[in-house]
Scaffold this motif. Structure first.
Motif, PDB file in Angstrom:
ATOM      1  N   ALA A  90      24.324  45.470  -3.031  1.00 46.43           N
ATOM      2  CA  ALA A  90      24.842  44.243  -3.640  1.00 46.43           C
ATOM      3  C   ALA A  90      25.605  43.401  -2.619  1.00 46.43           C
ATOM      4  CB  ALA A  90      25.759  44.597  -4.819  1.00 46.43           C
ATOM      5  N   GLN A  91      26.429  44.044  -1.795  1.00 46.95           N
ATOM      6  CA  GLN A  91      27.168  43.303  -0.776  1.00 46.95           C
ATOM      7  C   GLN A  91      26.227  42.685   0.250  1.00 46.95           C
ATOM      8  OE1 GLN A  91      30.158  46.351   0.389  1.00 46.95           O
ATOM      9  NE2 GLN A  91      31.670  44.849  -0.265  1.00 46.95           N
ATOM     10  N   ALA A  92      25.162  43.400   0.600  1.00 48.84           N
ATOM     11  CA  ALA A  92      24.199  42.856   1.570  1.00 48.84           C
ATOM     12  C   ALA A  92      23.500  41.622   1.003  1.00 48.84           C
ATOM     13  CB  ALA A  92      23.177  43.929   1.932  1.00 48.84           C
ATOM     14  N   LEU A  93      23.141  41.660  -0.281  1.00 46.60           N
ATOM     15  CA  LEU A  93      22.470  40.510  -0.902  1.00 46.60           C
ATOM     16  C   LEU A  93      23.396  39.299  -0.975  1.00 46.60           C
ATOM     17  CD1 LEU A  93      20.543  42.277  -3.827  1.00 46.60           C
ATOM     18  CD2 LEU A  93      19.580  41.306  -1.738  1.00 46.60           C
ATOM     19  N   VAL A  94      24.642  39.531  -1.402  1.00 43.99           N
ATOM     20  CA  VAL A  94      25.605  38.429  -1.487  1.00 43.99           C
ATOM     21  C   VAL A  94      25.899  37.870  -0.097  1.00 43.99           C
ATOM     22  CG1 VAL A  94      27.983  37.829  -2.104  1.00 43.99           C
ATOM     23  CG2 VAL A  94      26.635  39.291  -3.609  1.00 43.99           C
ATOM     24  N   ALA A  95      26.034  38.767   0.888  1.00 40.70           N
ATOM     25  CA  ALA A  95      26.281  38.320   2.260  1.00 40.70           C
ATOM     26  C   ALA A  95      25.113  37.500   2.784  1.00 40.70           C
ATOM     27  CB  ALA A  95      26.528  39.524   3.166  1.00 40.70           C
ATOM     28  N   GLY A  96      23.875  37.941   2.503  1.00 41.31           N
ATOM     29  CA  GLY A  96      22.693  37.210   2.947  1.00 41.31           C
ATOM     30  C   GLY A  96      22.660  35.795   2.376  1.00 41.31           C
ATOM     31  N   ILE A  97      23.031  35.647   1.103  1.00 40.08           N
ATOM     32  CA  ILE A  97      23.078  34.321   0.489  1.00 40.08           C
ATOM     33  C   ILE A  97      24.126  33.452   1.194  1.00 40.08           C
ATOM     34  CG2 ILE A  97      23.653  33.066  -1.628  1.00 40.08           C
ATOM     35  CD1 ILE A  97      22.560  35.486  -3.191  1.00 40.08           C
ATOM     36  N   GLY A  98      25.302  34.028   1.457  1.00 39.68           N
ATOM     37  CA  GLY A  98      26.356  33.280   2.139  1.00 39.68           C
ATOM     38  C   GLY A  98      25.959  32.871   3.543  1.00 39.68           C
ATOM     39  N   PHE A  99      25.346  33.795   4.298  1.00 38.21           N
ATOM     40  CA  PHE A  99      24.900  33.468   5.661  1.00 38.21           C
ATOM     41  C   PHE A  99      23.867  32.343   5.643  1.00 38.21           C
ATOM     42  CE2 PHE A  99      25.774  38.197   6.655  1.00 38.21           C
ATOM     43  CZ  PHE A  99      27.099  37.908   6.931  1.00 38.21           C
ATOM     44  N   THR A 100      22.970  32.368   4.660  1.00 37.28           N
ATOM     45  CA  THR A 100      21.935  31.341   4.559  1.00 37.28           C
ATOM     46  C   THR A 100      22.543  29.975   4.256  1.00 37.28           C
ATOM     47  OG1 THR A 100      20.343  32.984   3.761  1.00 37.28           O
ATOM     48  CG2 THR A 100      19.816  30.673   3.375  1.00 37.28           C
ATOM     49  N   LEU A 150      21.889  40.431   9.935  1.00 37.30           N
ATOM     50  CA  LEU A 150      23.287  40.496   9.500  1.00 37.30           C
ATOM     51  C   LEU A 150      23.397  41.092   8.099  1.00 37.30           C
ATOM     52  CD1 LEU A 150      24.691  37.081  10.799  1.00 37.30           C
ATOM     53  CD2 LEU A 150      25.065  39.364  11.755  1.00 37.30           C
ATOM     54  N   SER A 151      22.407  40.839   7.256  1.00 36.41           N
ATOM     55  CA  SER A 151      22.438  41.401   5.905  1.00 36.41           C
ATOM     56  C   SER A 151      22.288  42.921   5.944  1.00 36.41           C
ATOM     57  CB  SER A 151      21.317  40.790   5.056  1.00 36.41           C
ATOM     58  OG  SER A 151      21.475  39.394   4.940  1.00 36.41           O
ATOM     59  N   VAL A 152      21.365  43.400   6.775  1.00 38.36           N
ATOM     60  CA  VAL A 152      21.200  44.847   6.920  1.00 38.36           C
ATOM     61  C   VAL A 152      22.446  45.461   7.545  1.00 38.36           C
ATOM     62  CG1 VAL A 152      19.851  46.670   8.028  1.00 38.36           C
ATOM     63  CG2 VAL A 152      18.695  44.692   7.050  1.00 38.36           C
ATOM     64  N   PRO A 190      34.024  43.102   6.311  1.00 39.29           N
ATOM     65  CA  PRO A 190      34.721  41.995   6.984  1.00 39.29           C
ATOM     66  C   PRO A 190      34.404  41.886   8.470  1.00 39.29           C
ATOM     67  CG  PRO A 190      36.228  43.093   5.489  1.00 39.29           C
ATOM     68  CD  PRO A 190      34.967  43.922   5.515  1.00 39.29           C
ATOM     69  N   ILE A 191      34.001  42.985   9.102  1.00 38.49           N
ATOM     70  CA  ILE A 191      33.627  42.913  10.515  1.00 38.49           C
ATOM     71  C   ILE A 191      32.416  42.004  10.685  1.00 38.49           C
ATOM     72  CG2 ILE A 191      32.802  44.258  12.493  1.00 38.49           C
ATOM     73  CD1 ILE A 191      34.355  46.635  11.404  1.00 38.49           C
ATOM     74  N   ILE A 192      31.474  42.046   9.730  1.00 36.08           N
ATOM     75  CA  ILE A 192      30.250  41.251   9.823  1.00 36.08           C
ATOM     76  C   ILE A 192      30.504  39.804   9.424  1.00 36.08           C
ATOM     77  CG2 ILE A 192      27.839  41.076   9.159  1.00 36.08           C
ATOM     78  CD1 ILE A 192      28.561  43.602  10.730  1.00 36.08           C
ATOM     79  N   TRP A 193      31.014  39.584   8.188  1.00 40.92           N
ATOM     80  CA  TRP A 193      31.205  38.194   7.768  1.00 40.92           C
ATOM     81  C   TRP A 193      32.349  37.531   8.518  1.00 40.92           C
ATOM     82  CZ3 TRP A 193      35.988  37.342   5.799  1.00 40.92           C
ATOM     83  CH2 TRP A 193      36.625  38.343   5.047  1.00 40.92           C
ATOM     84  N   GLY A 194      33.327  38.323   8.983  1.00 46.11           N
ATOM     85  CA  GLY A 194      34.381  37.753   9.823  1.00 46.11           C
ATOM     86  C   GLY A 194      33.825  37.282  11.160  1.00 46.11           C
TER      87      GLY A 194
END
Length: 354
Positions: free
Chosen positions: A220-230, A240-242, A255-259
């Protein structure tokens, strides 16, 4: 009477030596076997459903489950390991070239950070202006940093190898699972008596709860992060999603990734999108852990954050990358059994881990 006791002791000694010998032989593969067992236990209802639809063809159902594990988990993590090693080498060469040529450019937003921005910016500008200091800093920091990052990639790569072996083992656990369950049930009844069935239920329930919580929340966090990155226009969204999926297994890992993505946006002069990425990460990506995990873990053991954290760290130290899954699962099973034995077990949720 004494002769009977002697025979019993001889049997016990023989069985003990046999068990020790088996453990020594299987020790190199123990991590893969434990991970495969956790995956098979957590997905056993799905396998039974697939077995029914395949009209009892065990090989086909087991192969389908094994291929699903490979495509959904092993292949994405393998891609992360490969890209991590490649990107670390390229990034290191770029930084090294910038240091040697004196072409390092500081981001304009650095000076605007409240309180610490100006002194940090002044220090770095002085450092960049001195070639000798830059070279000294490079010797002290760049090479060790590259070494640690590459070691991290090697750990992930070794984890991919362990998972590949686990997928191979899982095929046979699926195919011969019913026979193996019958054997284990008889052994537990002889050892524990009437409580064997209850212990088996606690173990299977806890393993499923932890695995659903870890993997479901990570997905779920990977999917939400992928949407945000896009939305924010961050490059390499699949990678980055993986990476977010992998880091979600570590407490306070996403936070290390999205930060890092937010910092990249700031360095590109996109302060607005950088702020968006920070808010998206804080509210949605990390917030998913507090919403999805309780939904997925509707039954099972309530594992305190400290045990989750120690389970992750101890699992990695003991078993390598797959210890991210094995460590918390083993501690959760032990915690559930002790709680049941002491009469303090409840069926609430694993505490959120970040």
């Amino acid at each position: 009477m004494e002769q009977r006791y002697a025979k019993n002791y001889a049997k016990l000694a023989t069985i003990s030596l046999l068990v020790i010998g088996c453990l020594i032989v299987l020790r190199p593969f123990l991590a893969a076997i434990l991970f495969a067992a956790a995956v098979v236990i957590s997905s056993w209802p799905l396998y039974l459903m697939l077995l029914e639809r395949s009209k009892g063809r065990r090989n086909l159902a087991a192969l389908s489950m094994t291929l699903s594990l490979t495509l959904l988990v092993i292949v994405p993590i393998a891609l992360v390991a490969y890209n991590l090693a490649d990107d670390v080498g390229r990034f290191y060469e770029q930084i090294k070239l910038g240091v040697e040529t004196g072409s390092v450019v500081l981001p304009s937003w650095l000076r605007q950070i409240p309180l610490v921005g100006k002194p940090v910016d002044d220090y770095l500008r002085e450092l960049v202006g001195s070639r000798e200091q830059m070279m000294e800093l490079a010797k002290r920091m760049l090479e060790p940093a590259r070494h640690y990052l590459l070691n991290g990639g090697m750990v992930v790569g070794a984890g991919v190898a362990q998972m590949t072996l686990a997928a191979f083992v899982s095929f046979f656990l699926y195919r011969d699972g019913e026979r193996l369950l019958a054997t284990i049930s008889v052994a537990l009844e002889r050892i524990m008596g009437e409580s064997a069935a209850k212990v088996a239920e606690i173990v299977s329930q806890t393993v499923r709860s932890v695995m659903y919580g870890l993997l479901g929340t990570a997905l779920a966090q990977a999917l939400v992060a992928g949407i945000g990155f896009t939305i924010a226009g961050v490059p390499a969204v699949p990678l980055l999603s993986v990476a977010t999926f992998v880091m979600s297994l570590v407490p306070v890992g996403p936070p290390i990734i999205w930060g890092g993505a937010a910092i990249w946006l700031f360095t590109q002069g996109n302060a607005g999108w950088g702020i968006f990425m920070l808010l998206w990460g804080l509210i949605l990506i990390s917030g998913v852990d507090n919403v999805v995990k309780p939904i997925l873990i509707s039954r099972g053991s309530s594992l305190p954050f400290l045990l989750v954290f120690l389970g992750v760290l101890g699992g990695v130290i003991a078993f390598g990358f797959v210890g991210l899954f094995i460590g918390p699962t083993l501690l959760a099973v032990g915690y559930s059994l002790i709680s049941d034995w002491t009469g303090t077990r409840d069926t609430t949720l694993i505490h959120p881990a970040g």
